[in-house]
Design a protein around this motif. Structure first.
Motif, PDB file in Angstrom:
ATOM      1  N   TYR A  20       0.839  -1.185   0.000  1.00  0.00           N
ATOM      2  CA  TYR A  20       0.000   0.000   0.000  1.00  0.00           C
ATOM      3  C   TYR A  20       0.880   1.243   0.000  1.00  0.00           C
ATOM      4  CZ  TYR A  20      -3.320   3.507   1.405  1.00  0.00           C
ATOM      5  OH  TYR A  20      -4.087   4.638   1.456  1.00  0.00           O
ATOM      6  N   VAL A  21       0.745   2.033  -1.037  1.00  0.00           N
ATOM      7  CA  VAL A  21       1.505   3.277  -1.115  1.00  0.00           C
ATOM      8  C   VAL A  21       0.510   4.417  -1.292  1.00  0.00           C
ATOM      9  CG1 VAL A  21       3.287   4.565  -2.356  1.00  0.00           C
ATOM     10  CG2 VAL A  21       3.447   2.080  -2.205  1.00  0.00           C
ATOM     11  N   GLN A  22       0.534   5.342  -0.369  1.00  0.00           N
ATOM     12  CA  GLN A  22      -0.414   6.443  -0.426  1.00  0.00           C
ATOM     13  C   GLN A  22      -0.099   7.364  -1.607  1.00  0.00           C
ATOM     14  OE1 GLN A  22      -0.529   8.537   3.257  1.00  0.00           O
ATOM     15  NE2 GLN A  22      -2.145   9.895   2.562  1.00  0.00           N
ATOM     16  N   THR A  23      -1.151   7.812  -2.326  1.00  0.00           N
ATOM     17  CA  THR A  23      -0.936   8.744  -3.425  1.00  0.00           C
ATOM     18  C   THR A  23      -0.558  10.101  -2.844  1.00  0.00           C
ATOM     19  OG1 THR A  23      -2.671   7.613  -4.647  1.00  0.00           O
ATOM     20  CG2 THR A  23      -2.022   9.764  -5.478  1.00  0.00           C
ATOM     21  N   ARG A  24       0.570  10.639  -3.302  1.00  0.00           N
ATOM     22  CA  ARG A  24       0.972  11.965  -2.812  1.00  0.00           C
ATOM     23  C   ARG A  24       0.190  13.044  -3.536  1.00  0.00           C
ATOM     24  NH1 ARG A  24       7.394  12.361  -2.375  1.00  0.00           N
ATOM     25  NH2 ARG A  24       7.471  11.066  -4.232  1.00  0.00           N
ATOM     26  N   ILE A  25      -0.077  14.121  -2.830  1.00  0.00           N
ATOM     27  CA  ILE A  25      -0.817  15.238  -3.415  1.00  0.00           C
ATOM     28  C   ILE A  25       0.094  16.457  -3.442  1.00  0.00           C
ATOM     29  CG2 ILE A  25      -2.827  16.761  -3.182  1.00  0.00           C
ATOM     30  CD1 ILE A  25      -4.216  14.512  -1.631  1.00  0.00           C
ATOM     31  N   PHE A  26       0.235  17.068  -4.603  1.00  0.00           N
ATOM     32  CA  PHE A  26       1.000  18.316  -4.720  1.00  0.00           C
ATOM     33  C   PHE A  26       0.046  19.461  -5.009  1.00  0.00           C
ATOM     34  CE2 PHE A  26       4.817  15.665  -6.378  1.00  0.00           C
ATOM     35  CZ  PHE A  26       5.240  15.425  -5.072  1.00  0.00           C
ATOM     36  N   LYS A  27       0.086  20.461  -4.156  1.00  0.00           N
ATOM     37  CA  LYS A  27      -0.777  21.648  -4.331  1.00  0.00           C
ATOM     38  C   LYS A  27      -0.028  22.692  -5.162  1.00  0.00           C
ATOM     39  CE  LYS A  27      -2.637  25.559  -1.681  1.00  0.00           C
ATOM     40  NZ  LYS A  27      -2.899  26.143  -0.352  1.00  0.00           N
ATOM     41  N   ILE A  28      -0.572  22.983  -6.339  1.00  0.00           N
ATOM     42  CA  ILE A  28       0.054  23.966  -7.230  1.00  0.00           C
ATOM     43  C   ILE A  28      -0.926  25.121  -7.436  1.00  0.00           C
ATOM     44  CG2 ILE A  28       0.998  24.356  -9.541  1.00  0.00           C
ATOM     45  CD1 ILE A  28       1.839  21.443  -9.644  1.00  0.00           C
ATOM     46  N   ILE A  29      -0.492  26.353  -7.147  1.00  0.00           N
ATOM     47  CA  ILE A  29      -1.402  27.491  -7.341  1.00  0.00           C
ATOM     48  C   ILE A  29      -1.045  28.224  -8.636  1.00  0.00           C
ATOM     49  CG2 ILE A  29      -1.956  27.781  -4.900  1.00  0.00           C
ATOM     50  CD1 ILE A  29      -0.053  30.166  -4.819  1.00  0.00           C
ATOM     51  N   VAL A  30      -2.084  28.744  -9.273  1.00  0.00           N
ATOM     52  CA  VAL A  30      -1.921  29.470 -10.542  1.00  0.00           C
ATOM     53  C   VAL A  30      -2.364  30.907 -10.293  1.00  0.00           C
ATOM     54  CG1 VAL A  30      -2.520  29.502 -12.989  1.00  0.00           C
ATOM     55  CG2 VAL A  30      -2.391  27.325 -11.783  1.00  0.00           C
ATOM     56  N   ILE A  31      -1.404  31.829 -10.492  1.00  0.00           N
ATOM     57  CA  ILE A  31      -1.563  33.228 -10.067  1.00  0.00           C
ATOM     58  C   ILE A  31      -1.338  34.151 -11.258  1.00  0.00           C
ATOM     59  CG2 ILE A  31      -0.380  35.010  -8.637  1.00  0.00           C
ATOM     60  CD1 ILE A  31      -1.714  33.177  -6.766  1.00  0.00           C
ATOM     61  N   GLY A  32      -1.994  35.297 -11.266  1.00  0.00           N
ATOM     62  CA  GLY A  32      -1.751  36.299 -12.315  1.00  0.00           C
ATOM     63  C   GLY A  32      -2.971  37.179 -12.511  1.00  0.00           C
ATOM     64  N   ASP A  33      -2.809  38.200 -13.347  1.00  0.00           N
ATOM     65  CA  ASP A  33      -3.902  39.141 -13.614  1.00  0.00           C
ATOM     66  C   ASP A  33      -5.171  38.435 -14.075  1.00  0.00           C
ATOM     67  OD1 ASP A  33      -2.261  41.259 -13.060  1.00  0.00           O
ATOM     68  OD2 ASP A  33      -2.483  42.232 -15.021  1.00  0.00           O
ATOM     69  N   SER A  34      -6.276  39.124 -13.914  1.00  0.00           N
ATOM     70  CA  SER A  34      -7.537  38.615 -14.440  1.00  0.00           C
ATOM     71  C   SER A  34      -7.447  38.577 -15.970  1.00  0.00           C
ATOM     72  CB  SER A  34      -8.668  39.558 -14.016  1.00  0.00           C
ATOM     73  OG  SER A  34      -9.882  39.078 -14.501  1.00  0.00           O
ATOM     74  N   ASN A  35      -8.059  37.566 -16.564  1.00  0.00           N
ATOM     75  CA  ASN A  35      -8.174  37.460 -18.020  1.00  0.00           C
ATOM     76  C   ASN A  35      -6.925  36.941 -18.743  1.00  0.00           C
ATOM     77  OD1 ASN A  35     -10.579  37.856 -19.450  1.00  0.00           O
ATOM     78  ND2 ASN A  35      -9.554  39.357 -20.763  1.00  0.00           N
ATOM     79  N   VAL A  36      -5.904  36.536 -18.003  1.00  0.00           N
ATOM     80  CA  VAL A  36      -4.698  36.032 -18.691  1.00  0.00           C
ATOM     81  C   VAL A  36      -4.886  34.585 -19.171  1.00  0.00           C
ATOM     82  CG1 VAL A  36      -3.074  37.575 -17.500  1.00  0.00           C
ATOM     83  CG2 VAL A  36      -3.575  35.318 -16.528  1.00  0.00           C
ATOM     84  N   GLY A  37      -5.911  33.915 -18.619  1.00  0.00           N
ATOM     85  CA  GLY A  37      -6.184  32.540 -19.067  1.00  0.00           C
ATOM     86  C   GLY A  37      -5.863  31.467 -18.033  1.00  0.00           C
TER      87      GLY A  37
END
Ligand SMILES: Nc1nc2c(ncn2[C@@H]2O[C@H](COP(=O)(O)OP(=O)(O)OP(=O)(O)O)[C@@H](O)[C@H]2O)c(=O)[nH]1
Ligand SMILES: [Mg+2]
Length: 226
Positions: A20-37
């Motif tokens: 049994y190997v626990q699935t690791r979770i990586f938290k990645i945030i996406v930052i930037g001006d509004s409307n950049v996509g």
């Protein structure tokens, strides 16, 4: 709140003979001006498509995708943040808490979104994000070739000065989808490598954390796109 991509369930009883190997979770945030996509990029990575229509993100939308790197399943949890100040101000602390990696996005057709990166980086620094947390720079909307305002050379210089990798992408153009995937896969690879090293360093020290992966890959092969 939306979700796309694979589901990262750990092995069930049907595979109880496997360790049994626990699935690791990586938290990645996406930052930037509004409307950049930001929403479109995260949608492209997690769902594989370009959304017909988006509205300004309010607070945060979570998306996730389970990827396999060197035989290990890793859950990439993407935080699609709001670019508009009024939709983000109560959430900013949550964005940066326990973050594993940061993606800064600008719009290659809008110089202001590039010059504002300084402000986004300052905000990130102001939240005591540790230096080991990888950061990457993404210039989006490269399909709008005739409208480009931010030359690659300028973006590259900025990325170098801030010790970041640069990705120039289009969330819209299906031909570019591999480049979008590369952003998150590259970060997941770096995080996996970093954390394996960290845990290896700690192995043997009484009372310290140990590696989750009991069978390190001896082949040295990597699926990292970077
Ligand atoms: N041509 C083109 N348009 C794009 C691309 N990515 C996003 N867009 C368009 O840009 C607009 C804004 O996209 P969003 O993804 O909603 O922007 P956002 O950064 O999430 O904005 P906030 O949620 O307000 O912070 C939408 O009209 C998208 O269709 C791209 O790669 N190329
Ligand atoms: Mg959005």
């Amino acid at each position: 709140m939306a979700a796309g991509g694979g589901g990262g369930r750990p092995p069930g009883p049907e595979s109880s003979l496997e360790p049994y190997v626990q699935t690791r979770i990586f938290k990645i945030i996406v930052i930037g001006d509004s409307n950049v996509g930001k929403t479109c990029l995260t949608f492209r990575f997690c769902g594989g498509t370009f959304p017909d229509k988006t509205e300004a993100t309010i607070g945060v939308d979570f998306r996730e995708k389970t990827v396999e790197i060197e035989g290990e399943r890793i859950k990439v949890q993407v935080w699609d943040t709001a670019g508009q100040e009024r939709f983000r101000k109560s959430m900013v602390e949550h964005y940066y808490r326990n973050v594993h990696a940061v993606v800064f996005v600008y719009d290659v057709t809008k110089m202001a979104s590039f010059t504002n990166l300084k402000m986004w980086i300052e905000e990130c620094n102001g939240h005591a994000v540790p230096p080991l947390v990888p950061r990457v720079l993404v210039g989006n909307k490269c399909d709008l070739k005739d409208l480009i305002q931010v030359p690659s050379s300028m973006a590259l210089k900025f990325a170098d000065a801030h010790n970041m990798l640069l990705f120039e992408t289009s969330a819209k153009d299906p031909q570019e989808s591999q480049n979008v995937d590369a952003i998150f896969m590259c970060l997941a690879c770096r995080l996996k490598a970093q954390r394996s090293l960290l845990c290896r360093d700690l192995e043997g020290r009484p009372g310290q954390a140990r590696r989750l992966d009991p069978t390190p890959d001896a082949s040295g092969k990597t699926s990292c796109p970077c």
